[in-house]
Design a protein around this motif. Structure first.
Motif, PDB file in Angstrom:
ATOM      1  N   VAL A 134       0.838  -1.195   0.000  1.00 38.15           N
ATOM      2  CA  VAL A 134       0.000   0.000   0.000  1.00 38.15           C
ATOM      3  C   VAL A 134       0.876   1.249   0.000  1.00 38.15           C
ATOM      4  N   ASP A 157       2.067   1.860  -3.425  1.00 35.77           N
ATOM      5  CA  ASP A 157       1.010   2.443  -4.253  1.00 35.77           C
ATOM      6  C   ASP A 157       0.956   3.957  -4.065  1.00 35.77           C
ATOM      7  N   TYR A 158       1.092   4.402  -2.825  1.00 39.16           N
ATOM      8  CA  TYR A 158       1.039   5.839  -2.563  1.00 39.16           C
ATOM      9  C   TYR A 158       2.270   6.563  -3.104  1.00 39.16           C
ATOM     10  N   GLU A 203      -6.366   0.761  -7.331  1.00 37.86           N
ATOM     11  CA  GLU A 203      -5.696   0.317  -6.113  1.00 37.86           C
ATOM     12  C   GLU A 203      -6.452   0.798  -4.870  1.00 37.86           C
ATOM     13  N   THR A 204      -7.129   1.949  -4.985  1.00 35.55           N
ATOM     14  CA  THR A 204      -7.877   2.473  -3.847  1.00 35.55           C
ATOM     15  C   THR A 204      -9.018   1.551  -3.457  1.00 35.55           C
ATOM     16  N   GLN A 250      -6.164   4.853   7.905  1.00 34.55           N
ATOM     17  CA  GLN A 250      -6.203   4.381   6.533  1.00 34.55           C
ATOM     18  C   GLN A 250      -7.639   4.167   6.060  1.00 34.55           C
ATOM     19  N   ARG A 297      -9.478  -3.752   2.248  1.00 31.74           N
ATOM     20  CA  ARG A 297      -8.610  -4.207   3.332  1.00 31.74           C
ATOM     21  C   ARG A 297      -8.878  -3.443   4.628  1.00 31.74           C
ATOM     22  N   SER A 298      -8.875  -2.128   4.526  1.00 36.97           N
ATOM     23  CA  SER A 298      -8.982  -1.327   5.747  1.00 36.97           C
ATOM     24  C   SER A 298     -10.365  -1.463   6.375  1.00 36.97           C
ATOM     25  N   TYR A 346      -8.986  -1.634  -3.619  1.00 36.69           N
ATOM     26  CA  TYR A 346      -8.342  -2.703  -2.845  1.00 36.69           C
ATOM     27  C   TYR A 346      -7.983  -2.211  -1.449  1.00 36.69           C
ATOM     28  N   HIS A 347      -7.422  -1.005  -1.373  1.00 38.25           N
ATOM     29  CA  HIS A 347      -7.061  -0.444  -0.064  1.00 38.25           C
ATOM     30  C   HIS A 347      -8.291  -0.373   0.842  1.00 38.25           C
ATOM     31  N   ASP A 386      -9.264   6.059   3.076  1.00 38.79           N
ATOM     32  CA  ASP A 386      -9.641   5.256   1.906  1.00 38.79           C
ATOM     33  C   ASP A 386     -11.067   5.571   1.461  1.00 38.79           C
TER      34      ASP A 386
END
Length: 254
Positions: free
Chosen positions: A46, A49-50, A135-136, A103, A142-143, A138-139, A107
């Motif tokens: 992650v 990604d950032y 990707e966001t 996060q 997860r969070s 996915y982030h 997110d």
């Protein structure tokens, strides 16, 4: 695009790049420190990604500024007062509950923000948003799962998550604040209307925590200043690490 609008767009891209760079650095501090191997790798990815997102925004900002400006000079050769990231991104990583609470809240905001930025009249900003939104998603998955796991877990995990929310809550209003620069760019169809994101963000966050035994804090205290270069003491310490090699060996290249 007029010269003034070009410079305003450059400043906008740089502030979005600053947000991504500083948060990416904070997340990278979990590398080798995660609670278990899978999560250690996930947080590191992650963070990457950032950093990739920061490169896109800062690279575009540097292109618009021109001259000798590059993504590297923006990242490594500015001091604290020249950074325009939101304050929430620079706060120390804290414990795992703090990192994941921050996060998750970011997110939910990032997904709404990037969805709106995809409609920007600036083709490059819209393209960056289209790439970053994948990707966001996915982030966020997860969070959000971690909010449920911590919020419905042990007494200790709930306590830590509740404390994290209390510590973070006053930094959140800055996510939805519009200044003169962003209002100008919004009128030109370039920027996102941050104020319009608050209601759907609150609905999403409330729905998540309604599934837990954690209570969302009441609105009250708030801090801001990141967009105008007024930061917490933590940013200076962060930059001393992030910029060390370039400061010690100016102009070095890999």
């Amino acid at each position: 695009m007029t010269t003034d609008l070009t410079r305003a767009t450059a400043d906008y891209a740089v502030r979005l790049g600053d947000d991504a760079l500083i948060l990416g650095h904070r997340l990278s501090e979990w590398c080798s420190n995660g609670p278990f191997l899978e999560e250690d790798l996930a947080l590191t990815n992650v963070a990457l990604d950032y950093i990739g997102r920061a490169r896109m925004f800062l690279g575009y900002g540097a292109q618009l500024i021109g001259g000798d400006c590059t993504e590297d000079t923006l990242a490594y050769q500015r001091d604290c007062r020249e950074f325009t990231n939101l304050l929430i991104n620079e706060l120390p990583r804290g414990d795992f509950a703090f990192t994941m609470a921050r996060q998750y809240l970011l997110d939910e905001h990032a997904l709404l923000f990037l969805e709106a930025l995809q409609g920007s009249s600036d083709a490059e900003l819209a393209a960056i948003a289209t790439k970053a939104i994948k990707e966001t998603r996915y982030h966020l998955r997860r969070s959000r799962e971690w909010m449920l796991r911590l919020g419905d877990g042990t007494e200790e995990s709930r306590r830590r998550l509740q404390q994290a929310l209390e510590d973070i809550w006053g930094y959140l209003p800055e996510l939805f604040a519009m200044d003169e620069l962003e209002r100008e760019l919004l009128a030109a169809g370039i920027a996102v209307d941050r104020e319009a994101l608050e209601a759907p963000w609150r609905r999403a966050v409330s729905a998540t925590f309604a599934e837990t035994d954690v209570t969302l804090p009441a609105d009250g205290w708030r801090v801001d200043g990141g967009r105008t270069g007024y930061h917490t003491e933590h940013l200076g310490h962060l930059l001393s690490e992030l910029q060390f090699v370039q400061r010690a060996y100016p102009g070095c290249q890999w």
